[in-house]
Design a protein around this motif. Structure first.
Motif, PDB file in Angstrom:
ATOM      1  N   ARG A 164       0.689  -1.050  -0.147  1.00 27.35           N
ATOM      2  CA  ARG A 164      -0.023  -0.263   0.006  1.00 27.35           C
ATOM      3  C   ARG A 164       0.942   1.301  -0.035  1.00 27.35           C
ATOM      4  O   ARG A 164       1.987   1.273   0.522  1.00 27.35           O
ATOM      5  CB  ARG A 164      -0.918   0.026   1.161  1.00 27.35           C
ATOM      6  CG  ARG A 164      -1.996  -1.089   1.222  1.00 27.35           C
ATOM      7  CD  ARG A 164      -2.791  -1.077   2.543  1.00 27.35           C
ATOM      8  NE  ARG A 164      -2.107  -1.191   3.736  1.00 27.35           N
ATOM      9  CZ  ARG A 164      -2.417  -0.917   4.837  1.00 27.35           C
ATOM     10  NH1 ARG A 164      -3.732  -0.449   5.143  1.00 27.35           N
ATOM     11  NH2 ARG A 164      -1.642  -1.153   5.897  1.00 27.35           N
ATOM     12  N   LEU A 165       0.388   2.281  -0.478  1.00 29.08           N
ATOM     13  CA  LEU A 165       1.066   3.527  -0.613  1.00 29.08           C
ATOM     14  C   LEU A 165       0.571   4.589   0.148  1.00 29.08           C
ATOM     15  O   LEU A 165      -0.746   4.444   0.446  1.00 29.08           O
ATOM     16  CB  LEU A 165       1.181   4.166  -2.020  1.00 29.08           C
ATOM     17  CG  LEU A 165       2.282   3.219  -3.070  1.00 29.08           C
ATOM     18  CD1 LEU A 165       1.951   3.889  -4.470  1.00 29.08           C
ATOM     19  CD2 LEU A 165       3.550   3.155  -2.581  1.00 29.08           C
ATOM     20  N   ALA A 166       1.300   5.348   0.813  1.00 25.36           N
ATOM     21  CA  ALA A 166       0.810   6.380   1.618  1.00 25.36           C
ATOM     22  C   ALA A 166       1.766   7.817   1.448  1.00 25.36           C
ATOM     23  O   ALA A 166       2.838   7.810   0.970  1.00 25.36           O
ATOM     24  CB  ALA A 166       1.077   5.857   3.262  1.00 25.36           C
ATOM     25  N   ILE A 167       1.076   8.961   2.152  1.00 28.16           N
ATOM     26  CA  ILE A 167       1.686   9.911   2.232  1.00 28.16           C
ATOM     27  C   ILE A 167       2.545  10.236   3.424  1.00 28.16           C
ATOM     28  O   ILE A 167       1.809   9.982   4.560  1.00 28.16           O
ATOM     29  CB  ILE A 167       0.961  11.160   1.979  1.00 28.16           C
ATOM     30  CG1 ILE A 167       0.103  11.183   0.394  1.00 28.16           C
ATOM     31  CG2 ILE A 167       1.297  12.388   1.949  1.00 28.16           C
ATOM     32  CD1 ILE A 167       0.873  11.069  -0.323  1.00 28.16           C
ATOM     33  N   ALA A 168       3.681  10.477   3.559  1.00 27.90           N
ATOM     34  CA  ALA A 168       4.660  10.591   4.669  1.00 27.90           C
ATOM     35  C   ALA A 168       4.580  11.922   5.134  1.00 27.90           C
ATOM     36  O   ALA A 168       4.763  12.887   4.343  1.00 27.90           O
ATOM     37  CB  ALA A 168       5.795   9.978   4.418  1.00 27.90           C
ATOM     38  N   PHE A 169       4.432  12.164   6.420  1.00 29.73           N
ATOM     39  CA  PHE A 169       4.371  13.505   7.091  1.00 29.73           C
ATOM     40  C   PHE A 169       5.402  13.462   8.189  1.00 29.73           C
ATOM     41  O   PHE A 169       5.675  12.405   8.795  1.00 29.73           O
ATOM     42  CB  PHE A 169       3.260  13.857   7.680  1.00 29.73           C
ATOM     43  CG  PHE A 169       1.983  14.228   6.615  1.00 29.73           C
ATOM     44  CD1 PHE A 169       1.719  15.619   6.063  1.00 29.73           C
ATOM     45  CD2 PHE A 169       1.207  13.113   6.174  1.00 29.73           C
ATOM     46  CE1 PHE A 169       0.872  15.805   5.122  1.00 29.73           C
ATOM     47  CE2 PHE A 169       0.187  13.375   5.280  1.00 29.73           C
ATOM     48  CZ  PHE A 169      -0.161  14.677   4.634  1.00 29.73           C
ATOM     49  N   PRO A 170       6.086  14.706   8.707  1.00 33.05           N
ATOM     50  CA  PRO A 170       6.747  14.741   9.763  1.00 33.05           C
ATOM     51  C   PRO A 170       5.721  14.472  11.028  1.00 33.05           C
ATOM     52  O   PRO A 170       4.841  14.755  11.004  1.00 33.05           O
ATOM     53  CB  PRO A 170       7.347  16.127   9.859  1.00 33.05           C
ATOM     54  CG  PRO A 170       7.284  16.530   8.557  1.00 33.05           C
ATOM     55  CD  PRO A 170       6.157  15.796   7.836  1.00 33.05           C
ATOM     56  N   SER A 171       6.276  13.773  12.088  1.00 32.98           N
ATOM     57  CA  SER A 171       5.600  13.343  13.333  1.00 32.98           C
ATOM     58  C   SER A 171       4.900  14.650  13.699  1.00 32.98           C
ATOM     59  O   SER A 171       5.737  15.940  13.871  1.00 32.98           O
ATOM     60  CB  SER A 171       6.493  12.630  14.307  1.00 32.98           C
ATOM     61  OG  SER A 171       6.999  11.456  13.944  1.00 32.98           O
ATOM     62  N   LEU A 245      11.908  -0.076   6.043  1.00 30.93           N
ATOM     63  CA  LEU A 245      12.015   1.217   5.759  1.00 30.93           C
ATOM     64  C   LEU A 245      11.197   2.337   7.071  1.00 30.93           C
ATOM     65  O   LEU A 245      10.610   3.121   6.929  1.00 30.93           O
ATOM     66  CB  LEU A 245      10.805   1.687   4.652  1.00 30.93           C
ATOM     67  CG  LEU A 245      11.104   3.018   4.003  1.00 30.93           C
ATOM     68  CD1 LEU A 245      12.255   3.510   3.435  1.00 30.93           C
ATOM     69  CD2 LEU A 245      10.087   3.525   2.774  1.00 30.93           C
ATOM     70  N   ALA A 246      11.804   1.429   8.067  1.00 29.22           N
ATOM     71  CA  ALA A 246      11.033   2.026   9.370  1.00 29.22           C
ATOM     72  C   ALA A 246      12.133   3.407   9.717  1.00 29.22           C
ATOM     73  O   ALA A 246      13.435   3.116   9.960  1.00 29.22           O
ATOM     74  CB  ALA A 246      11.331   1.073  10.358  1.00 29.22           C
ATOM     75  N   VAL A 247      11.609   4.523   9.729  1.00 28.07           N
ATOM     76  CA  VAL A 247      12.103   5.774   9.938  1.00 28.07           C
ATOM     77  C   VAL A 247      11.418   6.449  11.296  1.00 28.07           C
ATOM     78  O   VAL A 247      10.202   6.830  10.915  1.00 28.07           O
ATOM     79  CB  VAL A 247      12.203   6.791   8.750  1.00 28.07           C
ATOM     80  CG1 VAL A 247      13.138   7.907   8.866  1.00 28.07           C
ATOM     81  CG2 VAL A 247      13.265   5.998   7.518  1.00 28.07           C
ATOM     82  N   SER A 248      12.043   6.731  12.154  1.00 24.60           N
ATOM     83  CA  SER A 248      11.512   7.502  13.163  1.00 24.60           C
ATOM     84  C   SER A 248      11.185   8.857  12.663  1.00 24.60           C
ATOM     85  O   SER A 248      11.661   9.500  11.857  1.00 24.60           O
ATOM     86  CB  SER A 248      12.388   7.533  14.311  1.00 24.60           C
ATOM     87  OG  SER A 248      13.534   8.332  14.254  1.00 24.60           O
ATOM     88  N   GLY A 249      10.120   9.474  13.151  1.00 28.17           N
ATOM     89  CA  GLY A 249       9.835  10.812  13.120  1.00 28.17           C
ATOM     90  C   GLY A 249       8.956  11.031  11.793  1.00 28.17           C
ATOM     91  O   GLY A 249       8.938  12.028  11.359  1.00 28.17           O
ATOM     92  N   VAL A 250       8.142   9.964  11.353  1.00 24.69           N
ATOM     93  CA  VAL A 250       7.385   9.943  10.253  1.00 24.69           C
ATOM     94  C   VAL A 250       6.162   9.346  10.344  1.00 24.69           C
ATOM     95  O   VAL A 250       5.930   8.268  11.126  1.00 24.69           O
ATOM     96  CB  VAL A 250       8.124   9.309   9.027  1.00 24.69           C
ATOM     97  CG1 VAL A 250       7.274   9.250   7.804  1.00 24.69           C
ATOM     98  CG2 VAL A 250       9.427   9.999   8.362  1.00 24.69           C
ATOM     99  N   VAL A 251       5.033  10.019   9.912  1.00 25.33           N
ATOM    100  CA  VAL A 251       3.723   9.295  10.160  1.00 25.33           C
ATOM    101  C   VAL A 251       3.399   9.116   8.552  1.00 25.33           C
ATOM    102  O   VAL A 251       3.408   9.818   7.854  1.00 25.33           O
ATOM    103  CB  VAL A 251       2.705  10.293  10.704  1.00 25.33           C
ATOM    104  CG1 VAL A 251       1.310  10.162  10.644  1.00 25.33           C
ATOM    105  CG2 VAL A 251       3.128  10.695  12.052  1.00 25.33           C
ATOM    106  N   LEU A 252       2.613   7.935   8.527  1.00 25.61           N
ATOM    107  CA  LEU A 252       1.932   7.594   7.123  1.00 25.61           C
ATOM    108  C   LEU A 252       0.531   7.441   7.212  1.00 25.61           C
ATOM    109  O   LEU A 252       0.005   6.916   8.113  1.00 25.61           O
ATOM    110  CB  LEU A 252       2.737   6.252   6.872  1.00 25.61           C
ATOM    111  CG  LEU A 252       4.132   6.082   6.629  1.00 25.61           C
ATOM    112  CD1 LEU A 252       4.588   4.523   6.165  1.00 25.61           C
ATOM    113  CD2 LEU A 252       4.673   6.941   5.546  1.00 25.61           C
TER     114      LEU A 252
END
Length: 296
Positions: A164-171, A245-252
């Motif tokens: 699934r694809l998502a839009i990533a935002f800063p936390s 692709l686990a990056v802290s500080g990102v909300v999907l």
């Protein structure tokens, strides 16, 4: 002139007599005579001096015989090399793959395949999806692991995974729940460079949504894209459910309606049969259902 003619010529060089050479080769003497004649015709000169019923190499023959031996040795080596390449257990496979697959899909496939076929050699190449597809079409690669699925009907395709694809935002900045692309039309974007699979999908989605993203940075690595989103530079299109692709500080936030990134294997449909490549391709296709069990 054929390789057998050179073999006959060199047999006469060693034996010094047509009859003895013909016996060694298990062919009639007239057949061997014709072979030697074809060699001399090709060379443009007589290569033997006929002395008391024997054939003695002259200066021209000595010069020619050195190269004749080299030619036969090279042909033998070439045949052995081709035979090795055609051996499904000792041949080679030219495998291309996208950068984002180098941390999980490719290592998993190679580890499993080499456990069963340890002597197969791999020539590996990374790059953007469009470029890898062109390499397969040019016969610079046997197979490529890419996404999304190319539209060229000269290529075969097997789906290996769907994400699934998502839009990533800063936390703390993106809210929650599914999102419509129109909501981020005016946002700054961090994205992949043109030609990369995720960028191709993003360009298609935003064109359908009626806007062109304002890119503040374009990268060759999804991990870099995610990292820059976490730093607050902009939003990005990223796959969900990807443990690598686990990056802290990102909300999907999942796109609505749901959009998938298909990952799969491509090969040229009219490519010449190669047992090592066919065997690897069948192995990968057989693992498709297993590989595709990413959470959805």
């Amino acid at each position: 002139m054929k390789p057998a003619d050179l073999e006959g010529f060199l047999a006469v060089v060693q034996a010094g007599h047509l009859g003895a050479a013909a016996d060694k080769l298990h062919i009639p003497q007239p057949t061997l005579t014709r072979r030697v004649q074809r060699v001399e015709k090709f060379a443009g000169a007589q290569l033997f001096d006929r002395v008391s019923g024997r054939l003695i190499l002259n200066a021209r023959g000595r010069a020619f015989s050195v190269h004749a031996e080299t030619v036969l040795n090279e042909l033998s080596a070439a045949r052995a090399q081709v035979a090795r390449l055609m051996d499904p257990e000792r041949g080679s496979v030219r495998l291309d793959f996208m950068h984002s697959l180098g941390t999980w899909l490719v290592p998993d496939l190679l580890r499993a395949y080499r456990a069963e076929h340890p002597h197969v050699q791999f020539s590996l190449h990374q790059g953007p999806s469009d470029y890898l597809t062109e390499r397969v079409l040019r016969d610079d690669a046997d197979v490529a692991l890419v996404g999304p699925r190319p539209t060229d009907d000269r290529l075969g395709w097997v789906t290996l995974a769907r994400q699934r694809l998502a839009i990533a935002f800063p936390s703390g900045e993106g809210g929650s729940g599914p999102i419509d692309l129109g909501e981020v039309a005016n946002s700054p974007w961090v994205g992949m460079l043109p030609g990369y699979g995720t960028r191709t999908i993003l360009d298609e989605l935003t064109a359908q949504a009626g806007f062109t993203p304002n890119f503040v940075f374009e990268s060759m690595e999804l991990t870099t894209v995610a990292g820059l989103v976490s730093a607050g530079l902009g939003v990005a299109l990223l796959p969900m459910d990807d443990p690598y692709l686990a990056v802290s500080g990102v909300v999907l936030r999942e796109i609505k309606p749901t959009v998938f990134r298909d990952l799969g294997m491509v090969w040229r449909l009219d490519a010449s049969a190669s047992p090592p490549v066919d065997q690897f391709r069948e192995f990968v296709a057989g693992r498709g259902n297993h590989v595709a069990t990413l959470p959805e």
